[in-house]
Design a protein around this motif. Structure first.
Motif, PDB file in Angstrom:
ATOM      1  N   PRO A  67       0.830  -1.210   0.000  1.00 64.46           N
ATOM      2  CA  PRO A  67       0.000   0.000   0.000  1.00 64.46           C
ATOM      3  C   PRO A  67       0.859   1.252   0.000  1.00 64.46           C
ATOM      4  CG  PRO A  67       0.030  -0.993   2.179  1.00 64.46           C
ATOM      5  CD  PRO A  67       0.711  -1.966   1.261  1.00 64.46           C
ATOM      6  N   PRO A  68       0.396   2.332  -0.622  1.00 63.57           N
ATOM      7  CA  PRO A  68       1.176   3.576  -0.652  1.00 63.57           C
ATOM      8  C   PRO A  68       1.314   4.179   0.737  1.00 63.57           C
ATOM      9  CG  PRO A  68      -1.041   3.942  -1.489  1.00 63.57           C
ATOM     10  CD  PRO A  68      -0.894   2.467  -1.322  1.00 63.57           C
ATOM     11  N   LEU A  69       2.419   4.879   0.945  1.00 63.65           N
ATOM     12  CA  LEU A  69       2.691   5.509   2.238  1.00 63.65           C
ATOM     13  C   LEU A  69       2.266   6.970   2.207  1.00 63.65           C
ATOM     14  CD1 LEU A  69       3.989   5.575   5.086  1.00 63.65           C
ATOM     15  CD2 LEU A  69       6.165   6.128   3.958  1.00 63.65           C
ATOM     16  N   LEU A  70       1.493   7.360   3.214  1.00 64.73           N
ATOM     17  CA  LEU A  70       1.122   8.746   3.433  1.00 64.73           C
ATOM     18  C   LEU A  70       1.752   9.207   4.741  1.00 64.73           C
ATOM     19  CD1 LEU A  70      -2.712   8.370   2.752  1.00 64.73           C
ATOM     20  CD2 LEU A  70      -0.927   8.904   1.088  1.00 64.73           C
ATOM     21  N   LEU A  71       2.200  10.449   4.781  1.00 63.51           N
ATOM     22  CA  LEU A  71       2.754  11.013   6.001  1.00 63.51           C
ATOM     23  C   LEU A  71       1.894  12.180   6.462  1.00 63.51           C
ATOM     24  CD1 LEU A  71       6.583  11.126   5.177  1.00 63.51           C
ATOM     25  CD2 LEU A  71       5.385   9.456   6.610  1.00 63.51           C
ATOM     26  N   VAL A  72       1.658  12.256   7.760  1.00 63.78           N
ATOM     27  CA  VAL A  72       0.939  13.375   8.346  1.00 63.78           C
ATOM     28  C   VAL A  72       1.952  14.273   9.051  1.00 63.78           C
ATOM     29  CG1 VAL A  72      -0.845  14.091   9.989  1.00 63.78           C
ATOM     30  CG2 VAL A  72      -1.130  11.972   8.692  1.00 63.78           C
ATOM     31  N   GLY A  73       1.959  15.550   8.687  1.00 65.41           N
ATOM     32  CA  GLY A  73       2.773  16.504   9.419  1.00 65.41           C
ATOM     33  C   GLY A  73       2.044  16.877  10.696  1.00 65.41           C
ATOM     34  N   CYS A  74       2.605  16.537  11.833  1.00 66.58           N
ATOM     35  CA  CYS A  74       1.868  16.693  13.097  1.00 66.58           C
ATOM     36  C   CYS A  74       2.707  17.413  14.140  1.00 66.58           C
ATOM     37  CB  CYS A  74       1.442  15.324  13.624  1.00 66.58           C
ATOM     38  SG  CYS A  74       0.359  15.422  15.068  1.00 66.58           S
ATOM     39  N   SER A  75       2.143  18.488  14.681  1.00 75.51           N
ATOM     40  CA  SER A  75       2.795  19.227  15.758  1.00 75.51           C
ATOM     41  C   SER A  75       2.345  18.753  17.131  1.00 75.51           C
ATOM     42  CB  SER A  75       2.463  20.716  15.624  1.00 75.51           C
ATOM     43  OG  SER A  75       1.067  20.925  15.848  1.00 75.51           O
ATOM     44  N   GLY A  76       1.253  17.996  17.146  1.00 79.09           N
ATOM     45  CA  GLY A  76       0.639  17.612  18.408  1.00 79.09           C
ATOM     46  C   GLY A  76      -0.531  18.499  18.769  1.00 79.09           C
ATOM     47  N   SER A  79      -3.696  19.007  13.664  1.00 78.35           N
ATOM     48  CA  SER A  79      -2.889  17.939  13.071  1.00 78.35           C
ATOM     49  C   SER A  79      -3.066  16.612  13.801  1.00 78.35           C
ATOM     50  CB  SER A  79      -1.414  18.343  13.043  1.00 78.35           C
ATOM     51  OG  SER A  79      -0.929  18.625  14.333  1.00 78.35           O
ATOM     52  N   LEU A  80      -3.333  16.660  15.108  1.00 80.17           N
ATOM     53  CA  LEU A  80      -3.561  15.416  15.846  1.00 80.17           C
ATOM     54  C   LEU A  80      -4.883  14.783  15.418  1.00 80.17           C
ATOM     55  CD1 LEU A  80      -2.426  13.514  17.962  1.00 80.17           C
ATOM     56  CD2 LEU A  80      -3.600  14.843  19.729  1.00 80.17           C
ATOM     57  N   ALA A  81      -5.896  15.613  15.210  1.00 81.50           N
ATOM     58  CA  ALA A  81      -7.177  15.092  14.716  1.00 81.50           C
ATOM     59  C   ALA A  81      -6.998  14.463  13.341  1.00 81.50           C
ATOM     60  CB  ALA A  81      -8.205  16.222  14.661  1.00 81.50           C
ATOM     61  N   LEU A  82      -6.218  15.115  12.490  1.00 78.15           N
ATOM     62  CA  LEU A  82      -5.969  14.574  11.155  1.00 78.15           C
ATOM     63  C   LEU A  82      -5.248  13.231  11.247  1.00 78.15           C
ATOM     64  CD1 LEU A  82      -5.945  14.800   8.080  1.00 78.15           C
ATOM     65  CD2 LEU A  82      -3.852  16.171   8.273  1.00 78.15           C
ATOM     66  N   ALA A  83      -4.248  13.155  12.110  1.00 74.85           N
ATOM     67  CA  ALA A  83      -3.511  11.899  12.262  1.00 74.85           C
ATOM     68  C   ALA A  83      -4.429  10.776  12.723  1.00 74.85           C
ATOM     69  CB  ALA A  83      -2.362  12.093  13.253  1.00 74.85           C
ATOM     70  N   ALA A  84      -5.317  11.072  13.662  1.00 74.67           N
ATOM     71  CA  ALA A  84      -6.231  10.052  14.174  1.00 74.67           C
ATOM     72  C   ALA A  84      -7.206   9.595  13.090  1.00 74.67           C
ATOM     73  CB  ALA A  84      -6.994  10.595  15.382  1.00 74.67           C
ATOM     74  N   VAL A  85      -7.687  10.530  12.291  1.00 70.18           N
ATOM     75  CA  VAL A  85      -8.599  10.174  11.206  1.00 70.18           C
ATOM     76  C   VAL A  85      -7.869   9.335  10.162  1.00 70.18           C
ATOM     77  CG1 VAL A  85      -9.918  11.126   9.271  1.00 70.18           C
ATOM     78  CG2 VAL A  85     -10.153  12.122  11.554  1.00 70.18           C
ATOM     79  N   CYS A  86      -6.635   9.698   9.840  1.00 64.25           N
ATOM     80  CA  CYS A  86      -5.864   8.928   8.864  1.00 64.25           C
ATOM     81  C   CYS A  86      -5.536   7.527   9.380  1.00 64.25           C
ATOM     82  CB  CYS A  86      -4.583   9.666   8.516  1.00 64.25           C
ATOM     83  SG  CYS A  86      -4.843  11.156   7.516  1.00 64.25           S
ATOM     84  N   ALA A  87      -5.398   7.384  10.710  1.00 58.45           N
ATOM     85  CA  ALA A  87      -5.127   6.068  11.282  1.00 58.45           C
ATOM     86  C   ALA A  87      -6.251   5.088  10.958  1.00 58.45           C
ATOM     87  CB  ALA A  87      -4.948   6.189  12.799  1.00 58.45           C
ATOM     88  N   PHE A  88      -7.467   5.596  10.842  1.00 64.08           N
ATOM     89  CA  PHE A  88      -8.612   4.754  10.465  1.00 64.08           C
ATOM     90  C   PHE A  88      -8.373   4.105   9.110  1.00 64.08           C
ATOM     91  CE2 PHE A  88     -12.397   4.781   7.731  1.00 64.08           C
ATOM     92  CZ  PHE A  88     -13.175   3.808   8.340  1.00 64.08           C
TER      93      PHE A  88
END
Length: 367
Positions: free
Chosen positions: A48-57, A61-70
């Motif tokens: 599968p392709p790799l996506l990276l989330v730029g996250c400051s905490g 950005s944390l909400a985005l990371a959690a949604v992408c984890a789904f």
């Protein structure tokens, strides 16, 4: 620029319950931008392709990371993260490591912490931090072979960008704000409000970090956020942020078209290399520049400045460089942002008319 990889941690199982509507809305936005479904049977794929989330905490950005984890759990993509430590505040390294631990706990892998040193180079701390951040994100994406880097900017960020562009008189591109897609970068949350990202964090039991700099009125963006937009909403009625974001979307299409035309003209006109064969100068034929429409001419000059390692010049600096084409008064140099200067060869100088630089506007990187 230091890189620290953070190992993934086993994500604790959560009891299933009713999906929070804001979380569902955010998943739909991410899925639409990536072409992924949020419902139906999981369809894991090989490699599968790799996506990276730029996250400051922070909440966005944390909400985005959690949604992408789904989506990572569904097996159609891999999702990692990059945490950039700008070293602008005491304790920033601890914040970065804590954020990395949270992201690993969400199941993101790989999680990378990159520590950067800011190079102000004539620009303010916000611009320097932004340049260092994007350099770190791009370097990490290239090293890991990521297809995209996702950023958590919201509609509120977009509205602030448009107002800042108006205040600075920066032109169409600045008024267009941030694009949902730009190169490798994706911003799926431009249709979400900031309070919705807070709601996502609350629904998913996440404890975001709140950057104290976001409350410091010394920063212009903070004053726009805390004073200007609330005042506009009070005087003009609700929906100011939505209206500014809608204007940005409309202007974005115009700016993209003009940028494409300018890029084509620039490639036709730009002559790279200085008088002694160096790579620190770009010459542009004066007659050809004069023949361009002003909107294209300004963009061509800006492209040359950026290629030489400068930052996007202000409208005033570009206008000063453009005025050299009138061949009235000074032949320069005109200092542009980021240690790039522009000048023309004066007729009074003993330079043969057929010389390399005669009849050309020259932009050069200075040290």
């Amino acid at each position: 620029m230091e890189t620290i990889s953070f190992p993934a941690a086993a994500r604790p199982s959560r009891p299933r319950g009713r999906l929070d509507p804001t979380v569902g809305k955010a998943r739909a936005m991410v899925g639409a931008l990536l072409g992924l479904k949020t419902t139906g049977k999981n369809r894991p794929v090989d490699k599968p392709p790799l996506l990276l989330v730029g996250c400051s905490g922070g909440p966005d950005s944390l909400a985005l990371a959690a949604v992408c984890a789904f989506f990572a759990q569904r097996g159609e993509v891999r999702v990692g993260a990059v945490v950039v430590d700008h070293q602008m505040q005491e304790g920033s390294a601890a914040v970065a490591r804590n954020t990395a631990a949270v992201l690993a706990g969400l199941g993101l892998d790989p999680v990378v912490v990159r520590t950067v040193d800011l190079e102000h180079d004539g620009v303010g701390p916000e611009a320097a931090a932004r340049a260092a951040r994007f350099a770190a994100l791009e370097a990490t994406a290239l090293e890991l072979g990521a297809d995209h880097v996702l950023l958590g900017h919201t509609m509120d960020d977009q509205a602030e960008s448009v107002l800042l562009g108006l205040a600075r008189g920066s032109g169409t591109r600045s008024l267009a704000g941030m694009r949902e897609r730009r190169g490798m970068y994706l911003r799926p949350f431009l249709g979400l409000r900031r309070d919705e990202t807070l709601a996502i964090c609350d629904a998913l039991d996440l404890d975001p970090w709140h950057d104290p700099a976001n409350q410091d009125p010394a920063y212009l963006r903070v004053r726009v956020r805390s004073s200007v937009i609330p005042h506009l909403a009070a005087e003009l009625g609700p929906g100011v942020a939505e209206s500014l974001a809608r204007s940005a979307a409309i202007l974005g299409h115009d700016a993209d078209f003009l940028d494409e035309l300018a890029a084509a003209e620039y490639e036709k006109l730009a002559q790279r290399g200085g008088e002694n064969g160096g790579t620190d100068a770009i010459s542009l034929p004066e007659d050809a520049l004069r023949a361009l429409a002003p909107a294209l001419r300004m963009r061509v000059l800006a492209l040359a400045a950026v290629e030489l390692g400068g930052v996007q010049p202000s409208l005033e600096r570009l206008a000063a460089a453009e005025s050299l084409l009138a061949r009235q008064g000074s032949a320069g140099p005109v200092q542009l942002a980021g240690k790039v200067s522009a000048w023309r060869i004066s007729r009074k100088e003993s330079v043969p008319h057929e010389g390399r630089a005669y009849g050309k506007l020259v932009l050069k990187r200075t040290t």
